[in-house]
Design a protein around this motif. Structure first.
Motif, PDB file in Angstrom:
ATOM      1  N   TYR A  33       0.908  -1.403  -0.258  1.00  0.00           N
ATOM      2  CA  TYR A  33       0.177  -0.414   0.223  1.00  0.00           C
ATOM      3  C   TYR A  33       0.825   0.929   0.147  1.00  0.00           C
ATOM      4  CZ  TYR A  33      -4.006  -3.334   0.926  1.00  0.00           C
ATOM      5  OH  TYR A  33      -4.897  -4.045   1.325  1.00  0.00           O
ATOM      6  N   THR A  34       0.299   2.466  -0.785  1.00  0.00           N
ATOM      7  CA  THR A  34       1.367   3.664  -0.286  1.00  0.00           C
ATOM      8  C   THR A  34      -0.412   4.666  -0.441  1.00  0.00           C
ATOM      9  OG1 THR A  34       2.776   5.351  -1.313  1.00  0.00           O
ATOM     10  CG2 THR A  34       1.100   4.314  -3.204  1.00  0.00           C
ATOM     11  N   SER A  35      -0.223   5.935  -0.452  1.00  0.00           N
ATOM     12  CA  SER A  35      -1.020   6.776  -0.243  1.00  0.00           C
ATOM     13  C   SER A  35      -0.646   8.010  -1.236  1.00  0.00           C
ATOM     14  CB  SER A  35      -1.523   7.168   0.693  1.00  0.00           C
ATOM     15  OG  SER A  35      -0.443   8.213   1.781  1.00  0.00           O
ATOM     16  N   ILE A  36      -1.583   9.004  -2.037  1.00  0.00           N
ATOM     17  CA  ILE A  36      -1.080  10.267  -2.736  1.00  0.00           C
ATOM     18  C   ILE A  36      -1.692  10.948  -1.907  1.00  0.00           C
ATOM     19  CG2 ILE A  36      -0.206   8.543  -4.602  1.00  0.00           C
ATOM     20  CD1 ILE A  36      -2.617   9.045  -5.883  1.00  0.00           C
ATOM     21  N   PHE A  52      -0.498  -0.051  -9.211  1.00  0.00           N
ATOM     22  CA  PHE A  52      -1.877   1.049  -8.454  1.00  0.00           C
ATOM     23  C   PHE A  52      -2.986   1.025  -8.286  1.00  0.00           C
ATOM     24  CE2 PHE A  52       2.683   1.444  -6.932  1.00  0.00           C
ATOM     25  CZ  PHE A  52       2.099   0.537  -5.653  1.00  0.00           C
ATOM     26  N   LYS A  53      -3.642   0.361  -7.573  1.00  0.00           N
ATOM     27  CA  LYS A  53      -4.991   0.567  -7.651  1.00  0.00           C
ATOM     28  C   LYS A  53      -5.709   1.088  -6.750  1.00  0.00           C
ATOM     29  CE  LYS A  53      -5.652  -2.197 -10.998  1.00  0.00           C
ATOM     30  NZ  LYS A  53      -5.381  -1.483 -12.603  1.00  0.00           N
ATOM     31  N   LYS A  54      -6.276   2.225  -6.879  1.00  0.00           N
ATOM     32  CA  LYS A  54      -6.820   3.168  -5.748  1.00  0.00           C
ATOM     33  C   LYS A  54      -7.973   2.454  -4.718  1.00  0.00           C
ATOM     34  CE  LYS A  54      -7.249   7.478  -7.807  1.00  0.00           C
ATOM     35  NZ  LYS A  54      -8.096   8.753  -8.001  1.00  0.00           N
ATOM     36  N   THR A  55      -8.328   2.681  -3.986  1.00  0.00           N
ATOM     37  CA  THR A  55      -8.973   1.732  -2.959  1.00  0.00           C
ATOM     38  C   THR A  55     -10.041   1.595  -2.753  1.00  0.00           C
ATOM     39  OG1 THR A  55      -7.697   1.921  -0.754  1.00  0.00           O
ATOM     40  CG2 THR A  55      -6.706   0.333  -1.442  1.00  0.00           C
ATOM     41  N   GLY A  56     -10.211   3.127  -2.753  1.00  0.00           N
ATOM     42  CA  GLY A  56     -11.120   3.616  -2.306  1.00  0.00           C
ATOM     43  C   GLY A  56     -11.256   4.614  -0.368  1.00  0.00           C
ATOM     44  N   GLU A  57     -10.187   4.062   0.071  1.00  0.00           N
ATOM     45  CA  GLU A  57     -10.112   4.309   1.677  1.00  0.00           C
ATOM     46  C   GLU A  57      -9.427   5.803   1.436  1.00  0.00           C
ATOM     47  OE1 GLU A  57      -8.947   1.289   3.829  1.00  0.00           O
ATOM     48  OE2 GLU A  57      -8.215   0.687   2.202  1.00  0.00           O
ATOM     49  N   MET A  59      -7.243   7.783   4.399  1.00  0.00           N
ATOM     50  CA  MET A  59      -6.366   7.448   5.867  1.00  0.00           C
ATOM     51  C   MET A  59      -5.662   9.269   5.504  1.00  0.00           C
ATOM     52  SD  MET A  59      -4.825   3.945   6.086  1.00  0.00           S
ATOM     53  CE  MET A  59      -4.455   4.312   7.706  1.00  0.00           C
ATOM     54  N   TRP A  60      -5.290  10.137   6.908  1.00  0.00           N
ATOM     55  CA  TRP A  60      -4.860  11.792   6.614  1.00  0.00           C
ATOM     56  C   TRP A  60      -4.711  12.196   5.663  1.00  0.00           C
ATOM     57  CZ3 TRP A  60      -2.012   6.557   8.137  1.00  0.00           C
ATOM     58  CH2 TRP A  60      -1.596   6.157   8.947  1.00  0.00           C
ATOM     59  N   ASP A  61      -5.594  12.150   5.336  1.00  0.00           N
ATOM     60  CA  ASP A  61      -6.460  13.380   4.090  1.00  0.00           C
ATOM     61  C   ASP A  61      -5.744  12.746   2.608  1.00  0.00           C
ATOM     62  OD1 ASP A  61      -7.936  14.489   5.676  1.00  0.00           O
ATOM     63  OD2 ASP A  61      -6.423  15.417   6.217  1.00  0.00           O
ATOM     64  N   GLU A  62      -5.469  11.826   2.211  1.00  0.00           N
ATOM     65  CA  GLU A  62      -4.467  10.939   1.169  1.00  0.00           C
ATOM     66  C   GLU A  62      -5.343  10.035   1.364  1.00  0.00           C
ATOM     67  OE1 GLU A  62      -0.514  10.453   1.290  1.00  0.00           O
ATOM     68  OE2 GLU A  62       0.385  12.394   1.409  1.00  0.00           O
ATOM     69  N   GLU A  63      -5.400   9.810  -0.517  1.00  0.00           N
ATOM     70  CA  GLU A  63      -6.317   8.485  -0.582  1.00  0.00           C
ATOM     71  C   GLU A  63      -5.013   7.360  -1.029  1.00  0.00           C
ATOM     72  OE1 GLU A  63      -8.386   8.777  -4.799  1.00  0.00           O
ATOM     73  OE2 GLU A  63      -7.172  11.256  -4.831  1.00  0.00           O
ATOM     74  N   VAL A  64      -5.782   6.129  -0.372  1.00  0.00           N
ATOM     75  CA  VAL A  64      -4.968   4.790  -0.033  1.00  0.00           C
ATOM     76  C   VAL A  64      -4.557   3.668  -1.244  1.00  0.00           C
ATOM     77  CG1 VAL A  64      -4.757   2.632   0.742  1.00  0.00           C
ATOM     78  CG2 VAL A  64      -5.593   4.783   2.119  1.00  0.00           C
ATOM     79  N   MET A  65      -3.608   3.190  -1.924  1.00  0.00           N
ATOM     80  CA  MET A  65      -3.170   3.148  -3.485  1.00  0.00           C
ATOM     81  C   MET A  65      -2.766   1.694  -2.774  1.00  0.00           C
ATOM     82  SD  MET A  65      -2.173   5.731  -6.086  1.00  0.00           S
ATOM     83  CE  MET A  65      -3.331   4.956  -7.713  1.00  0.00           C
ATOM     84  N   VAL A  66      -3.005   0.583  -3.455  1.00  0.00           N
ATOM     85  CA  VAL A  66      -2.780  -0.778  -3.722  1.00  0.00           C
ATOM     86  C   VAL A  66      -2.007  -1.504  -5.039  1.00  0.00           C
ATOM     87  CG1 VAL A  66      -4.802  -2.448  -3.996  1.00  0.00           C
ATOM     88  CG2 VAL A  66      -2.913  -2.904  -2.475  1.00  0.00           C
TER      89      VAL A  66
END
Length: 69
Positions: A33-36, A52-57, A59-66
């Protein structure tokens, strides 16, 4: 992070791919996982081009990707 004067030359992509190779070597086939920041379209396109694909989550105002390694 890549210094501004070296951006756009493919160094970020190479660094991310190498990092993912090292993680896969050490941990095997895992989800990574990473976030942007939502407004960072350049980072989003880079990560998506690698797989990477967006998870829809969010976290800390960033979009999570996996990515599955």
């Amino acid at each position: 992070m890549i210094d501004k004067k070296f951006q756009g030359k493919g160094y970020g992509r190479i660094a991310v791919l190498r990092l993912l190779d090292l993680i896969k070597e050490k941990y095997g086939e895992i989800k990574f996982y990473t976030s942007i920041e939502p407004e960072n379209i350049v980072a989003q396109k880079l990560y998506e081009s690698i797989g990477f694909k967006k998870t829809g989550e969010i976290m800390w105002d960033e979009e999570v990707m996996v990515i599955q390694l």
